[in-house]
Scaffold this active site. Structure first.
Site, PDB file in Angstrom:
ATOM      1  N   ASP A  41       0.857  -1.176   0.000  1.00 25.89           N
ATOM      2  CA  ASP A  41       0.000   0.000   0.000  1.00 25.89           C
ATOM      3  C   ASP A  41       0.904   1.240   0.000  1.00 25.89           C
ATOM      4  OD1 ASP A  41      -2.344   1.594   0.524  1.00 25.89           O
ATOM      5  OD2 ASP A  41      -1.712   1.636   2.633  1.00 25.89           O
ATOM      6  N   ASP A  87      -0.122   4.970   1.050  1.00 19.78           N
ATOM      7  CA  ASP A  87      -0.318   5.934   2.133  1.00 19.78           C
ATOM      8  C   ASP A  87      -0.482   5.229   3.478  1.00 19.78           C
ATOM      9  OD1 ASP A  87      -0.214   7.775   0.118  1.00 19.78           O
ATOM     10  OD2 ASP A  87      -2.386   7.924  -0.078  1.00 19.78           O
ATOM     11  N   CYS A 147     -11.816  -1.377  -9.707  1.00 20.36           N
ATOM     12  CA  CYS A 147     -10.375  -1.376  -9.450  1.00 20.36           C
ATOM     13  C   CYS A 147     -10.000  -1.011  -8.020  1.00 20.36           C
ATOM     14  CB  CYS A 147      -9.656  -0.458 -10.441  1.00 20.36           C
ATOM     15  SG  CYS A 147     -10.308   1.205 -10.616  1.00 20.36           S
TER      16      CYS A 147
HETATM   17 MG   LIG Z   1      -2.981   2.978   3.598  1.00 22.35          MG
HETATM   18 ZN   LIG Z   2     -11.379   2.351  -9.074  1.00 25.58          ZN
END
Ligand SMILES: [Mg+2]
Ligand SMILES: [Zn+2]
Length: 166
Positions: free
Chosen positions: A8, A10, A103
């Site tokens: 990931d 952030d 998505c």
């Molecule tokens: Mg995150």
């Molecule tokens: Zn999306």
């Protein structure tokens, strides 16, 4: 077979700023998590491929202008690259939850082609994340997962390196 670290962005690579919408809006707010660069460097030495999967709410809109996001990413990747850390792919969902797109994590459509075209060592691949919805995503792509909490001395990037590849 490829060992992969799905990551990931952030709250996992860089910190989430402490504000109402915890989105990184400027270079000043782009702060790396402790030991993320040195740990990822070790993962690469241990033949891991690094792939970012990120939900970027409102990307392209005035709330998260593409130009801004690209500017921050460019600086982030430049610093990573100086330290020998490069990412094989970046998958990003630019929508908001209510868009109900295909998505957005924890859905897996964004990775579908990649997962079907590559011979992946699922037993040695991991998703690294900070929010619980990403554990759902990890289960959906059949990999292990590990939560990073940057202020916690048991869930930082050194711990995951030790846990996964120690
Ligand atoms: Mg995150
Ligand atoms: Zn999306």
């Amino acid at each position: 077979m490829k060992k992969i670290l799905f990551i990931d962005r952030d709250g996992t690579l860089i910190q989430e700023p402490d504000k109402e919408i915890p989105q990184v809006d400027s270079l000043e707010e782009m702060v790396f998590l402790p030991w993320v660069i040195s740990s990822l460097n070790m993962f690469i030495k241990k033949w891991y491929k690094l792939i970012i999967v990120t939900n970027q709410d409102w990307l392209w809109t005035e709330l998260n202008p593409r130009e801004n996001y690209t500017n921050i990413n460019n600086k982030m990747f430049e610093i990573f690259a100086w330290e020998g850390v490069t990412f094989s792919h970046i998958f990003e969902c630019p929508h908001f939850e209510s868009d109900n797109c295909k998505c957005r994590k924890p859905k897996v459509w964004i990775l579908w082609d990649f997962l079907s075209e590559n011979d992946i060592d699922y037993k040695n691949s991991y998703m690294v994340w900070d929010r619980d919805t990403d554990s759902e995503f990890a289960k959906n792509i059949w990999v292990w997962f590990y939560k990073v909490i940057y202020w916690d001395d048991k869930h930082n990037w050194w711990n995951i390196l030790e846990f996964v590849a120690g």
